[in-house]
Design a protein around this motif. Structure first.
Motif, PDB file in Angstrom:
ATOM      1  N   HIS A   1       7.653 -28.836 -24.584  1.00 24.94           N
ATOM      2  CA  HIS A   1       7.710 -27.404 -24.867  1.00 24.94           C
ATOM      3  C   HIS A   1       9.136 -26.911 -25.087  1.00 24.94           C
ATOM      4  CE1 HIS A   1       3.659 -26.961 -22.534  1.00 24.94           C
ATOM      5  NE2 HIS A   1       3.548 -27.606 -23.663  1.00 24.94           N
ATOM      6  N   GLY A   2      10.108 -27.784 -24.851  1.00 26.72           N
ATOM      7  CA  GLY A   2      11.491 -27.354 -24.988  1.00 26.72           C
ATOM      8  C   GLY A   2      12.231 -28.145 -26.046  1.00 26.72           C
ATOM      9  N   LEU A   3      12.948 -29.147 -25.578  1.00 24.75           N
ATOM     10  CA  LEU A   3      13.792 -29.953 -26.465  1.00 24.75           C
ATOM     11  C   LEU A   3      13.052 -30.494 -27.676  1.00 24.75           C
ATOM     12  CD1 LEU A   3      16.696 -31.087 -26.482  1.00 24.75           C
ATOM     13  CD2 LEU A   3      15.787 -33.122 -25.366  1.00 24.75           C
ATOM     14  N   CYS A   4      11.768 -30.807 -27.484  1.00 22.10           N
ATOM     15  CA  CYS A   4      11.007 -31.439 -28.568  1.00 22.10           C
ATOM     16  C   CYS A   4       9.907 -30.531 -29.095  1.00 22.10           C
ATOM     17  CB  CYS A   4      10.437 -32.770 -28.084  1.00 22.10           C
ATOM     18  SG  CYS A   4      11.695 -33.958 -27.604  1.00 22.10           S
ATOM     19  N   SER A   5      10.103 -29.222 -28.951  1.00 20.66           N
ATOM     20  CA  SER A   5       9.054 -28.279 -29.337  1.00 20.66           C
ATOM     21  C   SER A   5       8.810 -28.282 -30.845  1.00 20.66           C
ATOM     22  CB  SER A   5       9.419 -26.867 -28.865  1.00 20.66           C
ATOM     23  OG  SER A   5      10.626 -26.454 -29.470  1.00 20.66           O
TER      24      SER A   5
ATOM     25  N   ASN B   1       8.536 -29.702 -19.552  1.00 22.22           N
ATOM     26  CA  ASN B   1       9.915 -29.303 -19.850  1.00 22.22           C
ATOM     27  C   ASN B   1      10.527 -30.038 -21.040  1.00 22.22           C
ATOM     28  OD1 ASN B   1      10.389 -31.754 -18.581  1.00 22.22           O
ATOM     29  ND2 ASN B   1      11.244 -30.863 -16.722  1.00 22.22           N
TER      30      ASN B   1
END
Lengths: 212, 212
Positions: free
Chosen positions: B80-84, B77
Protein backbone atom coordinates in the motif's frame (compact mmCIF):
# COMPACT_ATOMS: atom_id res chain seq x y z
CA UNK A 1 -4.43 -29.20 17.17
CA UNK A 2 -3.89 -27.25 20.34
CA UNK A 3 -0.60 -25.89 19.13
CA UNK A 4 -2.19 -24.97 15.85
CA UNK A 5 -4.89 -23.11 17.70
CA UNK A 6 -2.36 -20.81 19.28
CA UNK A 7 -1.61 -19.54 15.82
CA UNK A 8 -5.32 -19.49 15.05
CA UNK A 9 -6.14 -17.28 18.01
CA UNK A 10 -3.62 -14.65 17.02
CA UNK A 11 -4.60 -14.81 13.38
CA UNK A 12 -8.21 -14.29 14.35
CA UNK A 13 -7.33 -10.90 15.74
CA UNK A 14 -7.09 -9.91 12.12
CA UNK A 15 -10.85 -10.00 11.93
CA UNK A 16 -11.28 -7.32 14.55
CA UNK A 17 -11.29 -3.68 13.51
CA UNK A 18 -8.19 -3.22 15.65
CA UNK A 19 -6.13 -5.58 13.58
CA UNK A 20 -3.13 -3.30 13.32
CA UNK A 21 -3.02 -2.42 16.97
CA UNK A 22 -3.34 -5.96 18.18
CA UNK A 23 -1.04 -7.58 15.65
CA UNK A 24 1.65 -4.97 15.22
CA UNK A 25 2.17 -4.60 18.93
CA UNK A 26 5.57 -2.99 18.48
CA UNK A 27 4.59 0.51 17.45
CA UNK A 28 6.38 3.75 16.71
CA UNK A 29 5.84 5.12 20.25
CA UNK A 30 7.29 1.95 21.78
CA UNK A 31 10.31 2.16 19.49
CA UNK A 32 10.76 5.83 20.36
CA UNK A 33 10.65 4.97 24.04
CA UNK A 34 13.29 2.27 23.55
CA UNK A 35 15.46 4.71 21.59
CA UNK A 36 15.07 7.56 24.02
CA UNK A 37 14.23 10.00 21.22
CA UNK A 38 11.44 10.65 18.76
CA UNK A 39 11.67 9.88 15.08
CA UNK A 40 11.66 12.57 12.44
CA UNK A 41 13.01 13.35 8.99
CA UNK A 42 15.48 16.15 8.41
CA UNK A 43 14.94 17.24 4.83
CA UNK A 44 17.95 19.17 3.52
CA UNK A 45 17.25 21.13 0.35
CA UNK A 46 19.52 23.45 -1.62
CA UNK A 47 21.68 23.83 -4.69
CA UNK A 48 24.37 21.34 -5.57
CA UNK A 49 27.39 22.34 -3.52
CA UNK A 50 25.34 24.08 -0.83
CA UNK A 51 26.51 21.59 1.78
CA UNK A 52 23.42 19.37 2.15
CA UNK A 53 25.22 16.05 2.23
CA UNK A 54 28.15 17.30 4.30
CA UNK A 55 25.79 18.84 6.81
CA UNK A 56 23.51 15.79 6.93
CA UNK A 57 26.46 13.52 7.69
CA UNK A 58 27.87 15.92 10.27
CA UNK A 59 24.47 16.11 12.02
CA UNK A 60 24.19 12.34 11.87
CA UNK A 61 27.62 11.98 13.45
CA UNK A 62 26.62 14.30 16.30
CA UNK A 63 23.29 12.56 16.85
CA UNK A 64 24.92 9.12 16.74
CA UNK A 65 27.39 10.18 19.43
CA UNK A 66 24.37 11.26 21.49
CA UNK A 67 22.99 7.73 21.16
CA UNK A 68 20.35 8.44 18.51
CA UNK A 69 19.33 6.02 15.76
CA UNK A 70 20.01 7.74 12.47
CA UNK A 71 20.19 7.17 8.73
CA UNK A 72 21.20 9.38 5.81
CA UNK A 73 19.57 9.00 2.40
CA UNK A 74 21.35 10.48 -0.56
CA UNK A 75 21.79 9.85 -4.23
CA UNK A 76 24.19 7.00 -3.57
CA UNK A 77 21.90 4.73 -1.63
CA UNK A 78 18.61 5.74 -3.26
CA UNK A 79 19.22 6.51 -6.90
CA UNK A 80 21.50 3.49 -7.26
CA UNK A 81 19.26 1.21 -5.26
CA UNK A 82 15.56 1.60 -4.62
CA UNK A 83 15.13 3.97 -7.56
CA UNK A 84 17.70 2.47 -9.93
CA UNK A 85 14.95 1.85 -12.49
CA UNK A 86 14.13 5.56 -12.69
CA UNK A 87 15.59 8.22 -14.95
CA UNK A 88 15.24 11.98 -14.80
CA UNK A 89 12.06 12.62 -16.76
CA UNK A 90 9.38 14.61 -14.95
CA UNK A 91 7.41 11.41 -14.36
CA UNK A 92 10.42 9.54 -13.03
CA UNK A 93 11.48 12.41 -10.75
CA UNK A 94 7.97 12.45 -9.34
CA UNK A 95 7.99 8.68 -8.75
CA UNK A 96 11.45 9.02 -7.20
CA UNK A 97 10.09 11.55 -4.70
CA UNK A 98 7.08 9.38 -3.95
CA UNK A 99 9.25 6.38 -3.12
CA UNK A 100 11.61 8.48 -1.04
CA UNK A 101 8.62 9.75 0.91
CA UNK A 102 7.26 6.24 1.45
CA UNK A 103 10.68 5.08 2.58
CA UNK A 104 11.03 7.96 5.01
CA UNK A 105 7.59 7.01 6.33
CA UNK A 106 8.84 3.50 7.08
CA UNK A 107 11.94 4.84 8.84
CA UNK A 108 9.80 7.21 10.91
CA UNK A 109 7.58 4.28 11.85
CA UNK A 110 10.76 2.35 12.70
CA UNK A 111 11.75 5.06 15.19
CA UNK A 112 14.75 6.31 13.24
CA UNK A 113 15.85 9.90 12.62
CA UNK A 114 16.39 9.98 8.87
CA UNK A 115 18.29 12.71 7.05
CA UNK A 116 17.73 13.27 3.34
CA UNK A 117 20.15 15.21 1.16
CA UNK A 118 18.53 15.85 -2.20
CA UNK A 119 18.54 19.09 -4.20
CA UNK A 120 14.73 18.80 -4.36
CA UNK A 121 14.40 22.06 -6.29
CA UNK A 122 10.63 22.18 -6.66
CA UNK A 123 8.24 23.45 -4.01
CA UNK A 124 5.50 21.14 -5.36
CA UNK A 125 7.69 18.06 -4.84
CA UNK A 126 8.64 19.06 -1.31
CA UNK A 127 4.99 19.76 -0.52
CA UNK A 128 3.97 16.33 -1.82
CA UNK A 129 6.51 14.63 0.46
CA UNK A 130 5.07 16.52 3.43
CA UNK A 131 1.55 15.52 2.45
CA UNK A 132 2.54 11.87 2.17
CA UNK A 133 4.31 11.50 5.48
CA UNK A 134 2.82 14.35 7.48
CA UNK A 135 4.39 17.80 7.81
CA UNK A 136 4.77 17.23 11.56
CA UNK A 137 7.26 14.46 10.78
CA UNK A 138 9.58 16.64 8.70
CA UNK A 139 12.01 19.40 9.51
CA UNK A 140 12.71 21.27 6.30
CA UNK A 141 16.24 22.67 6.33
CA UNK A 142 17.17 25.11 3.61
CA UNK A 143 20.89 25.08 2.82
CA UNK A 144 20.85 28.68 1.69
CA UNK A 145 24.05 29.27 -0.22
CA UNK A 146 24.56 31.59 -3.18
CA UNK A 147 24.99 30.10 -6.61
CA UNK A 148 28.33 31.94 -6.78
CA UNK A 149 29.72 30.09 -3.79
CA UNK A 150 28.23 26.75 -4.84
CA UNK A 151 29.74 27.16 -8.27
CA UNK A 152 33.12 28.15 -6.87
CA UNK A 153 33.14 24.95 -4.82
CA UNK A 154 32.08 22.79 -7.79
CA UNK A 155 33.12 19.62 -5.98
CA UNK A 156 32.15 17.31 -8.80
CA UNK A 157 33.01 19.65 -11.66
CA UNK A 158 29.38 19.55 -12.74
CA UNK A 159 28.76 23.32 -12.75
CA UNK A 160 31.59 23.70 -15.24
CA UNK A 161 30.04 21.05 -17.47
CA UNK A 162 26.62 22.66 -17.10
CA UNK A 163 28.04 26.07 -18.09
CA UNK A 164 29.62 24.42 -21.10
CA UNK A 165 26.25 22.98 -22.00
CA UNK A 166 27.49 19.43 -21.51
CA UNK A 167 24.85 18.81 -18.85
CA UNK A 168 21.32 19.90 -19.56
CA UNK A 169 18.72 20.96 -16.99
CA UNK A 170 21.28 21.58 -14.28
CA UNK A 171 19.69 23.14 -11.21
CA UNK A 172 20.71 26.76 -10.78
CA UNK A 173 22.16 27.02 -14.29
CA UNK A 174 19.63 25.77 -16.76
CA UNK A 175 16.89 24.53 -14.45
CA UNK A 176 15.14 26.43 -11.65
CA UNK A 177 15.66 26.09 -7.91
CA UNK A 178 12.65 27.26 -5.94
CA UNK A 179 13.73 28.30 -2.43
CA UNK A 180 11.45 27.04 0.35
CA UNK A 181 8.94 29.71 1.34
CA UNK A 182 8.73 28.72 4.99
CA UNK A 183 11.58 26.34 5.82
CA UNK A 184 11.82 25.21 9.43
CA UNK A 185 15.45 26.30 9.35
CA UNK A 186 17.12 28.68 6.92
CA UNK A 187 20.87 28.16 7.22
CA UNK A 188 23.42 30.34 5.50
CA UNK A 189 25.71 27.48 4.57
CA UNK A 190 27.82 29.83 2.49
CA UNK A 191 28.96 31.81 5.53
CA UNK A 192 28.10 29.91 8.69
CA UNK A 193 30.55 27.20 9.68
CA UNK A 194 29.61 23.55 9.51
CA UNK A 195 29.86 23.35 13.27
CA UNK A 196 27.53 26.32 13.74
CA UNK A 197 24.97 24.78 11.41
CA UNK A 198 25.11 21.46 13.24
CA UNK A 199 24.57 23.25 16.54
CA UNK A 200 21.54 25.12 15.23
CA UNK A 201 19.93 21.89 14.02
CA UNK A 202 20.65 19.98 17.22
CA UNK A 203 19.22 22.89 19.25
CA UNK A 204 16.09 22.88 17.10
CA UNK A 205 15.64 19.14 17.67
CA UNK A 206 15.91 19.73 21.41
CA UNK A 207 13.44 22.62 21.27
CA UNK A 208 10.95 20.38 19.51
CA UNK A 209 11.43 17.57 21.99
CA UNK A 210 12.73 15.17 19.34
CA UNK A 211 15.86 14.56 21.39
CA UNK A 212 16.55 15.22 25.05
CA UNK B 1 35.44 32.74 3.77
CA UNK B 2 36.93 30.73 6.59
CA UNK B 3 33.56 29.39 7.58
CA UNK B 4 32.86 28.49 4.01
CA UNK B 5 36.13 26.60 3.85
CA UNK B 6 35.06 24.30 6.63
CA UNK B 7 32.36 23.04 4.35
CA UNK B 8 34.83 22.97 1.50
CA UNK B 9 37.26 20.75 3.38
CA UNK B 10 34.66 18.13 4.09
CA UNK B 11 33.22 18.31 0.60
CA UNK B 12 36.67 17.75 -0.82
CA UNK B 13 36.77 14.36 0.78
CA UNK B 14 34.38 13.40 -1.96
CA UNK B 15 37.26 13.52 -4.39
CA UNK B 16 39.15 10.76 -2.66
CA UNK B 17 38.47 7.17 -3.63
CA UNK B 18 37.28 6.59 -0.06
CA UNK B 19 34.41 8.99 -0.41
CA UNK B 20 31.86 6.76 1.26
CA UNK B 21 34.04 5.82 4.19
CA UNK B 22 35.11 9.32 4.97
CA UNK B 23 31.77 11.02 4.44
CA UNK B 24 29.38 8.43 5.79
CA UNK B 25 31.23 8.11 9.06
CA UNK B 26 28.26 6.53 10.80
CA UNK B 27 28.43 3.02 9.42
CA UNK B 28 26.55 -0.22 9.93
CA UNK B 29 29.13 -1.56 12.43
CA UNK B 30 28.89 1.60 14.51
CA UNK B 31 25.10 1.40 14.50
CA UNK B 32 25.26 -2.27 15.47
CA UNK B 33 27.58 -1.41 18.35
CA UNK B 34 25.18 1.30 19.53
CA UNK B 35 22.26 -1.14 19.29
CA UNK B 36 24.05 -3.99 21.01
CA UNK B 37 23.03 -6.44 18.27
CA UNK B 38 23.78 -7.10 14.63
CA UNK B 39 21.35 -6.33 11.84
CA UNK B 40 19.77 -9.03 9.74
CA UNK B 41 16.60 -9.80 7.82
CA UNK B 42 14.30 -12.61 8.86
CA UNK B 43 12.55 -13.70 5.68
CA UNK B 44 9.38 -15.64 6.46
CA UNK B 45 8.02 -17.61 3.52
CA UNK B 46 5.03 -19.93 3.33
CA UNK B 47 1.44 -20.34 2.19
CA UNK B 48 -1.23 -17.85 3.12
CA UNK B 49 -2.39 -18.85 6.60
CA UNK B 50 0.88 -20.57 7.48
CA UNK B 51 1.52 -18.07 10.26
CA UNK B 52 4.20 -15.86 8.69
CA UNK B 53 2.82 -12.54 9.83
CA UNK B 54 1.73 -13.78 13.25
CA UNK B 55 5.14 -15.32 13.84
CA UNK B 56 7.02 -12.26 12.54
CA UNK B 57 5.13 -9.98 14.93
CA UNK B 58 5.57 -12.38 17.84
CA UNK B 59 9.33 -12.57 17.19
CA UNK B 60 9.47 -8.80 16.87
CA UNK B 61 7.69 -8.44 20.21
CA UNK B 62 10.21 -10.76 21.88
CA UNK B 63 13.19 -9.00 20.30
CA UNK B 64 11.83 -5.57 21.19
CA UNK B 65 11.48 -6.62 24.82
CA UNK B 66 15.13 -7.71 24.63
CA UNK B 67 16.02 -4.17 23.53
CA UNK B 68 16.52 -4.88 19.83
CA UNK B 69 15.66 -2.46 17.00
CA UNK B 70 13.13 -4.19 14.81
CA UNK B 71 10.72 -3.61 11.94
CA UNK B 72 8.15 -5.84 10.24
CA UNK B 73 7.40 -5.47 6.54
CA UNK B 74 4.19 -6.96 5.27
CA UNK B 75 1.62 -6.35 2.60
CA UNK B 76 0.11 -3.49 4.57
CA UNK B 77 3.12 -1.22 4.74
CA UNK B 78 4.75 -2.23 1.45
CA UNK B 79 2.04 -3.02 -1.08
CA UNK B 80 0.00 0.00 0.00
CA UNK B 81 3.01 2.28 0.22
CA UNK B 82 6.34 1.89 -1.52
CA UNK B 83 4.88 -0.48 -4.10
CA UNK B 84 1.41 1.01 -4.42
CA UNK B 85 2.04 1.60 -8.12
CA UNK B 86 2.57 -2.10 -8.77
CA UNK B 87 0.05 -4.77 -9.69
CA UNK B 88 0.41 -8.53 -9.76
CA UNK B 89 1.77 -9.18 -13.24
CA UNK B 90 5.01 -11.16 -13.42
CA UNK B 91 6.92 -7.96 -14.15
CA UNK B 92 5.33 -6.08 -11.28
CA UNK B 93 5.88 -8.94 -8.83
CA UNK B 94 9.51 -8.99 -9.82
CA UNK B 95 9.86 -5.21 -9.36
CA UNK B 96 8.04 -5.53 -6.03
CA UNK B 97 10.64 -8.07 -4.86
CA UNK B 98 13.49 -5.89 -6.08
CA UNK B 99 12.25 -2.88 -4.11
CA UNK B 100 11.63 -4.98 -1.02
CA UNK B 101 15.22 -6.24 -1.29
CA UNK B 102 16.63 -2.73 -1.69
CA UNK B 103 14.58 -1.56 1.27
CA UNK B 104 15.77 -4.45 3.43
CA UNK B 105 19.30 -3.49 2.40
CA UNK B 106 18.76 0.02 3.73
CA UNK B 107 17.37 -1.30 7.01
CA UNK B 108 20.32 -3.68 7.39
CA UNK B 109 22.64 -0.75 6.79
CA UNK B 110 20.64 1.19 9.38
CA UNK B 111 21.35 -1.52 11.97
CA UNK B 112 17.77 -2.75 12.24
CA UNK B 113 16.54 -6.36 12.43
CA UNK B 114 13.84 -6.44 9.77
CA UNK B 115 11.24 -9.17 9.47
CA UNK B 116 9.43 -9.75 6.17
CA UNK B 117 6.20 -11.69 5.92
CA UNK B 118 5.45 -12.34 2.25
CA UNK B 119 4.23 -15.58 0.68
CA UNK B 120 7.18 -15.29 -1.76
CA UNK B 121 6.26 -18.56 -3.49
CA UNK B 122 9.04 -18.69 -6.08
CA UNK B 123 12.56 -19.94 -5.41
CA UNK B 124 13.92 -17.64 -8.13
CA UNK B 125 12.49 -14.54 -6.41
CA UNK B 126 13.87 -15.53 -3.03
CA UNK B 127 17.25 -16.23 -4.59
CA UNK B 128 17.27 -12.82 -6.25
CA UNK B 129 16.62 -11.12 -2.92
CA UNK B 130 19.58 -12.99 -1.42
CA UNK B 131 21.78 -11.99 -4.33
CA UNK B 132 20.82 -8.35 -3.98
CA UNK B 133 21.42 -7.97 -0.24
CA UNK B 134 23.82 -10.83 0.43
CA UNK B 135 22.77 -14.27 1.66
CA UNK B 136 24.73 -13.70 4.87
CA UNK B 137 22.28 -10.92 5.75
CA UNK B 138 19.17 -13.11 5.51
CA UNK B 139 17.73 -15.85 7.63
CA UNK B 140 15.23 -17.73 5.51
CA UNK B 141 12.46 -19.14 7.66
CA UNK B 142 10.07 -21.58 6.07
CA UNK B 143 6.65 -21.55 7.71
CA UNK B 144 5.98 -25.15 6.77
CA UNK B 145 2.29 -25.74 7.20
CA UNK B 146 0.09 -28.07 5.17
CA UNK B 147 -2.35 -26.60 2.69
CA UNK B 148 -5.08 -28.46 4.58
CA UNK B 149 -4.40 -26.60 7.81
CA UNK B 150 -3.86 -23.25 6.06
CA UNK B 151 -7.14 -23.69 4.24
CA UNK B 152 -8.97 -24.67 7.42
CA UNK B 153 -7.74 -21.46 9.05
CA UNK B 154 -8.71 -19.31 6.05
CA UNK B 155 -8.45 -16.14 8.11
CA UNK B 156 -9.41 -13.83 5.28
CA UNK B 157 -11.82 -16.19 3.53
CA UNK B 158 -9.57 -16.10 0.47
CA UNK B 159 -9.08 -19.86 0.10
CA UNK B 160 -12.83 -20.24 -0.17
CA UNK B 161 -12.98 -17.61 -2.88
CA UNK B 162 -10.01 -19.20 -4.66
CA UNK B 163 -11.75 -22.61 -4.58
CA UNK B 164 -14.84 -20.98 -6.03
CA UNK B 165 -12.68 -19.52 -8.79
CA UNK B 166 -13.40 -15.98 -7.66
CA UNK B 167 -9.67 -15.35 -7.16
CA UNK B 168 -7.30 -16.44 -9.87
CA UNK B 169 -3.66 -17.50 -9.38
CA UNK B 170 -4.05 -18.11 -5.67
CA UNK B 171 -0.92 -19.66 -4.19
CA UNK B 172 -1.47 -23.29 -3.23
CA UNK B 173 -4.74 -23.56 -5.14
CA UNK B 174 -4.24 -22.30 -8.65
CA UNK B 175 -0.65 -21.06 -8.47
CA UNK B 176 2.44 -22.96 -7.29
CA UNK B 177 4.30 -22.60 -4.01
CA UNK B 178 7.89 -23.76 -4.27
CA UNK B 179 9.15 -24.78 -0.80
CA UNK B 180 12.65 -23.51 0.01
CA UNK B 181 15.25 -26.19 -0.71
CA UNK B 182 17.63 -25.18 2.07
CA UNK B 183 15.85 -22.82 4.44
CA UNK B 184 17.84 -21.67 7.46
CA UNK B 185 14.91 -22.75 9.60
CA UNK B 186 12.12 -25.14 8.67
CA UNK B 187 9.32 -24.62 11.18
CA UNK B 188 6.26 -26.79 11.35
CA UNK B 189 3.86 -23.94 11.99
CA UNK B 190 0.93 -26.31 11.64
CA UNK B 191 1.85 -28.28 14.73
CA UNK B 192 4.43 -26.37 16.74
CA UNK B 193 3.08 -23.67 19.00
CA UNK B 194 3.72 -20.01 18.30
CA UNK B 195 5.79 -19.80 21.45
CA UNK B 196 7.94 -22.77 20.42
CA UNK B 197 8.56 -21.24 17.00
CA UNK B 198 9.56 -17.92 18.55
CA UNK B 199 11.99 -19.70 20.86
CA UNK B 200 13.62 -21.57 17.97
CA UNK B 201 14.15 -18.35 16.03
CA UNK B 202 15.52 -16.43 19.00
CA UNK B 203 17.89 -19.33 19.77
CA UNK B 204 19.07 -19.32 16.16
CA UNK B 205 19.77 -15.59 16.34
CA UNK B 206 21.81 -16.16 19.48
CA UNK B 207 23.70 -19.05 17.86
CA UNK B 208 24.61 -16.82 14.96
CA UNK B 209 25.73 -14.00 17.21
CA UNK B 210 23.08 -11.61 15.89
CA UNK B 211 21.84 -11.01 19.42
CA UNK B 212 23.51 -11.68 22.75
Amino acid sequence: MVADNKFQVLENMGKSPNVVREKAAVTRPRRETLNGHRSVNLWFTGLSGSGKSTLAHAVEERLHLMGCRTYVFDGDNVRHGLCSDLGFSLEDRSENMRRVAEMIGLFIDAGVISLTAFISPLEADRRRVKELIGAENILEIYCNCSLEICESRDVKGLYKKAREGKIKNYTGISSPYEPPKQPDLDLNTGEQSLNECVKIIVAELKDRGVIL
